[in-house]
Design a protein around this motif. Sequence first.
Motif, short mmCIF file in Angstrom:
data_model
loop_
_atom_site.label_atom_id
_atom_site.label_comp_id
_atom_site.label_asym_id
_atom_site.label_seq_id
_atom_site.Cartn_x
_atom_site.Cartn_y
_atom_site.Cartn_z
N VAL B 90 1.21 -0.83 0.20
CA VAL B 90 -0.08 -0.34 -0.02
C VAL B 90 0.75 1.40 0.06
O VAL B 90 1.65 1.59 0.91
N GLY B 91 0.93 2.26 -1.66
CA GLY B 91 1.73 3.20 -1.23
C GLY B 91 2.35 3.25 -2.56
O GLY B 91 3.22 2.00 -2.59
N ASP B 117 -2.58 2.66 -3.81
CA ASP B 117 -2.75 4.67 -3.99
C ASP B 117 -3.85 5.01 -3.29
O ASP B 117 -4.80 4.39 -4.38
N ASN B 118 -4.26 6.33 -2.69
CA ASN B 118 -5.14 6.48 -2.59
C ASN B 118 -4.91 7.82 -3.80
O ASN B 118 -5.70 8.37 -3.92
N LYS B 119 -3.95 7.66 -3.98
CA LYS B 119 -3.98 9.02 -5.16
C LYS B 119 -4.23 8.89 -6.38
O LYS B 119 -3.75 8.20 -7.09
N PRO B 120 -5.08 9.49 -6.77
CA PRO B 120 -5.59 8.98 -8.65
C PRO B 120 -5.07 9.28 -9.77
O PRO B 120 -4.75 8.14 -11.05
N VAL B 131 -0.19 -3.27 -12.17
CA VAL B 131 -1.01 -2.04 -11.96
C VAL B 131 -1.84 -1.82 -10.91
O VAL B 131 -2.28 -1.96 -10.09
N VAL B 132 -1.02 0.29 -10.61
CA VAL B 132 -2.04 0.46 -9.39
C VAL B 132 -3.47 1.07 -9.11
O VAL B 132 -4.36 1.05 -10.22
N GLN B 133 -3.85 -0.06 -8.22
CA GLN B 133 -5.60 -0.16 -7.63
C GLN B 133 -5.78 1.02 -6.51
O GLN B 133 -4.96 1.77 -6.52
N VAL B 154 3.15 4.05 3.12
CA VAL B 154 2.60 5.08 3.05
C VAL B 154 2.49 6.61 4.05
O VAL B 154 4.09 6.44 5.08
N PRO B 155 3.04 7.72 4.23
CA PRO B 155 3.34 8.74 4.80
C PRO B 155 2.84 8.74 6.54
O PRO B 155 0.95 7.61 6.61
N LEU B 156 2.70 8.76 7.39
CA LEU B 156 2.47 8.81 8.86
C LEU B 156 1.10 8.88 8.96
O LEU B 156 0.27 8.04 10.08
N GLU B 157 0.92 9.92 8.31
CA GLU B 157 -0.56 9.54 9.06
C GLU B 157 -1.53 9.30 8.66
O GLU B 157 -2.68 8.81 9.20
N ALA B 158 -1.41 8.31 7.46
CA ALA B 158 -2.06 7.77 7.11
C ALA B 158 -2.51 6.30 7.51
O ALA B 158 -3.51 5.24 7.30
N ALA B 159 -1.20 6.08 8.25
CA ALA B 159 -0.49 4.58 8.55
C ALA B 159 -1.59 3.70 8.85
O ALA B 159 -2.24 2.44 8.85
#
Lengths: 207, 207
Positions: B90-91, B117-120, B131-133, B154-159
């Motif tokens: 993830v990330g 990843d959550n970035k579009p 492929v990134v989902q 992922v960045p610590l805020e999202a972990a």
Amino acid sequence: MGNSRNIPDIVVGRLPVYLRALSLMLAEQCEYTSSHELGERLGISSAQIRKDLSHFGEFGKQGTGYNVAFLHEQIRQILHVDREWPMAVVGAGDLGRAIVHYRGFVPRGFRVVCVFDNKPERVGEEIAGIVVQPMEKLAEELSAKNVQVAMIAVPLEAAQDVADQLVQAGVRAILNYAPINISVPPDVQVQYIDPVVHLQHMTFYLK
Amino acid sequence: MGNSRNIPDIVVGRLPVYLRALSLMLAEQCEYTSSHELGERLGISSAQIRKDLSHFGEFGKQGTGYNVAFLHEQIRQILHVDREWPMAVVGAGDLGRAIVHYRGFVPRGFRVVCVFDNKPERVGEEIAGIVVQPMEKLAEELSAKNVQVAMIAVPLEAAQDVADQLVQAGVRAILNYAPINISVPPDVQVQYIDPVVHLQHMTFYLK
DNA sequence: TAGATTGTTAATCGATTAACAATC
DNA sequence: TAGATTGTTAATCGATTAACAATC
């Protein structure tokens, strides 16, 4: 007590984890914390935290606990990260590149200042503003930039040779990402990062 | 004795290191080794190696030591890496990308089979053929691919949020690269990789 | 004051090491 | 056989925990 040498290495190894938690609390605007709260966050006992800290001094107050900013600063000094350590990265492959791009070093006391690789096609390339140097420049660059800390991000076949060159160039602390135990003189620190070791540790408990 | 549960976790944690050394010896065509040789390579006592192995069975022969290939295979089975564990990452930042490109997983029992990843702008991108989902596909993909092991990059805020989603999706072992302690149910394994923790451990001993 | 929490001591627990009989 | 090395036991060493007087 406090401050003598003879601190168990296992205690030293926990201090960075305490420091990391305190940074987070600082960001969360916590003014005070206790060994209980800290222990709960980290999954260790409050007695252990008090015992660990007692090796270095008295940082708390009965009844109120620890001032977060103060304890944070004290541990920074104990670990010698109340300054910025220049670091070298050897290996400019995918991993080396990711390391150089990582923005988490500077806020915690480290800065990548040079990158080396022995592949001619990588030399001269720029990564996050740093130009990749050939291995021949290692000693010269490290001495010019006063580098005592280095990270090895090369294939395992090359790791021991790179370690030897780093030690020769005056490096005293090596973080080795190659999956191999390297030998260095007793006054040189080595730590290892091998994700597969952690993964295999966990799969023991699975299925 | 061997094979019961109640193995100290610290012993389990050394097995991957033994396995790594044995792989190397295999590559070097060593047929037999001893607890002394192994200990010398790893910087630990021969008694410790014999004691550790004795928790799992009797793998050596008096006088001759251990057959490298045999001991290697036994430890692979003990650690459950005599198979290939599908893994999620993830990330898809620099670190996630480096992880996906890493060729050291497959020979040691792991394979990255999906990336989220959550970035579009990152979704749809291809990394080493994967492929990134988007995060919305997490549960569905993990269950379809039988993923029980995941890495957080992922960045610590999202972990913590990512960890929650992984656990929800059935993950039982998490390797967390974000510099934060995460909480998970007691039946979920967590391990941490934070290079700064290792660096700060070493700078304690410097200057 | 009453409540809370420290730093420290002593007790407990666990891990490492030394030694050696067994045996290849 | 003689030499080497295991697996295991018992001794040692070190780390963690529990408990509490001191005190904020």
